[in-house]
Design an enzyme around this catalytic site. Structure first.
Site, PDB file in Angstrom:
ATOM      1  N   ASP A  43      -6.276   2.063   0.393  1.00 32.58           N
ATOM      2  CA  ASP A  43      -6.548   2.591   1.731  1.00 32.58           C
ATOM      3  C   ASP A  43      -7.931   2.120   2.184  1.00 32.58           C
ATOM      4  O   ASP A  43      -8.659   1.455   1.445  1.00 32.58           O
ATOM      5  CB  ASP A  43      -6.424   4.115   1.764  1.00 32.58           C
ATOM      6  CG  ASP A  43      -7.520   4.826   0.987  1.00 32.58           C
ATOM      7  OD1 ASP A  43      -8.457   4.174   0.492  1.00 32.58           O
ATOM      8  OD2 ASP A  43      -7.436   6.065   0.876  1.00 32.58           O
ATOM      9  N   LYS A  66       0.829  -1.202   0.000  1.00 30.14           N
ATOM     10  CA  LYS A  66       0.000   0.000   0.000  1.00 30.14           C
ATOM     11  C   LYS A  66       0.868   1.260   0.000  1.00 30.14           C
ATOM     12  O   LYS A  66       0.671   2.165  -0.821  1.00 30.14           O
ATOM     13  CB  LYS A  66      -0.917   0.012   1.217  1.00 30.14           C
ATOM     14  CG  LYS A  66      -1.684   1.327   1.388  1.00 30.14           C
ATOM     15  CD  LYS A  66      -2.333   1.421   2.752  1.00 30.14           C
ATOM     16  CE  LYS A  66      -2.825   2.836   3.024  1.00 30.14           C
ATOM     17  NZ  LYS A  66      -3.393   3.004   4.369  1.00 30.14           N
TER      18      LYS A  66
END
Length: 215
Positions: free
Chosen positions: A144, A126
């Site tokens: 997210d 991420k």
């Protein structure tokens, strides 16, 4: 009948078109001027709000102007400076370790590949995707909490595992739209498709959403 892959791609394209008009200025919420700043801030943003990270780091980046500055930081000093951020003790270790690796292995520069980035302390897929997409324009899906929630509600993905969400979205979102997609979906999650109570009546993609009947 179950939605075919071709149908899902067409629906995704329409969602992108609508939300791009809805959120023309959607962008990364973390403040940064250099790639190393976004890397550090994204590490710090885990389990913490972007606003809180910005509040702390806007001032600290005036003191720590390079990865070398963070690499040379005294742990007890930096720990105190980051104390308003969640899990600040562990994050202090990650920031210093990551910065030392940047200096020792990458000449102080942020690398531009997934493998190199994820070899750094505190950096998972991420965080790497946030840096690759925003700083270097490399196709990237940024998983997210907002993107994960909204893409599941829109039935664009069949999983709640971030790495699998990324992989599934990469098969239906064109490379040149992935960064924009991440931003507009994230913005939609913040403003409309909220965690506890999505505002379905205000949703611009309501007609394209299978989850609207659930709320």
């Amino acid at each position: 009948m179950p939605e075919s892959k071709t149908q899902k791609i067409k629906r995704t394209k329409k969602i992108i078109e609508i939300l791009s008009e809805q959120y023309p200025d959607a962008a990364c919420h973390l403040h940064y001027k250099e790639p190393f700043q976004l890397l550090i801030s994204t590490i710090l943003a885990a389990q913490c709000t972007d606003d809180r990270v910005n509040m702390v780091m806007d001032e600290l980046y005036k003191k720590y102007k390079s990865s070398a500055d963070f690499a040379d930081a005294k742990p007890e000093v930096l720990e105190n400076e980051l104390s308003l951020i969640n899990v600040y003790r562990n994050k202090t270790k990650s920031v210093i370790s990551c910065s030392k690796a940047l200096v020792e292995k990458h000449g102080g520069e942020v690398p531009k590949t997934m493998d190199e980035l994820t070899s750094l302390a505190g950096v998972g897929r991420k965080t790497a995707n946030v840096v690759l997409g925003n700083c270097f324009g490399i196709p990237a899906i940024m998983t997210d909490t907002h993107l994960n929630r909204v893409t599941q509600r829109l039935d664009l993905v069949d999983t709640d595992v971030p790495d699998k969400i990324e992989a599934e979205l990469k098969t239906i979102v064109p490379d040149n739209r992935q960064v924009k997609f991440s931003h507009i979906i994230g913005e939609h999650g913040r403003q409309v498709c909220k965690a506890r109570k999505p505002l379905c009546d205000e949703c611009a993609v309501n007609k394209l959403c299978p989850a609207k009947e659930k709320f």
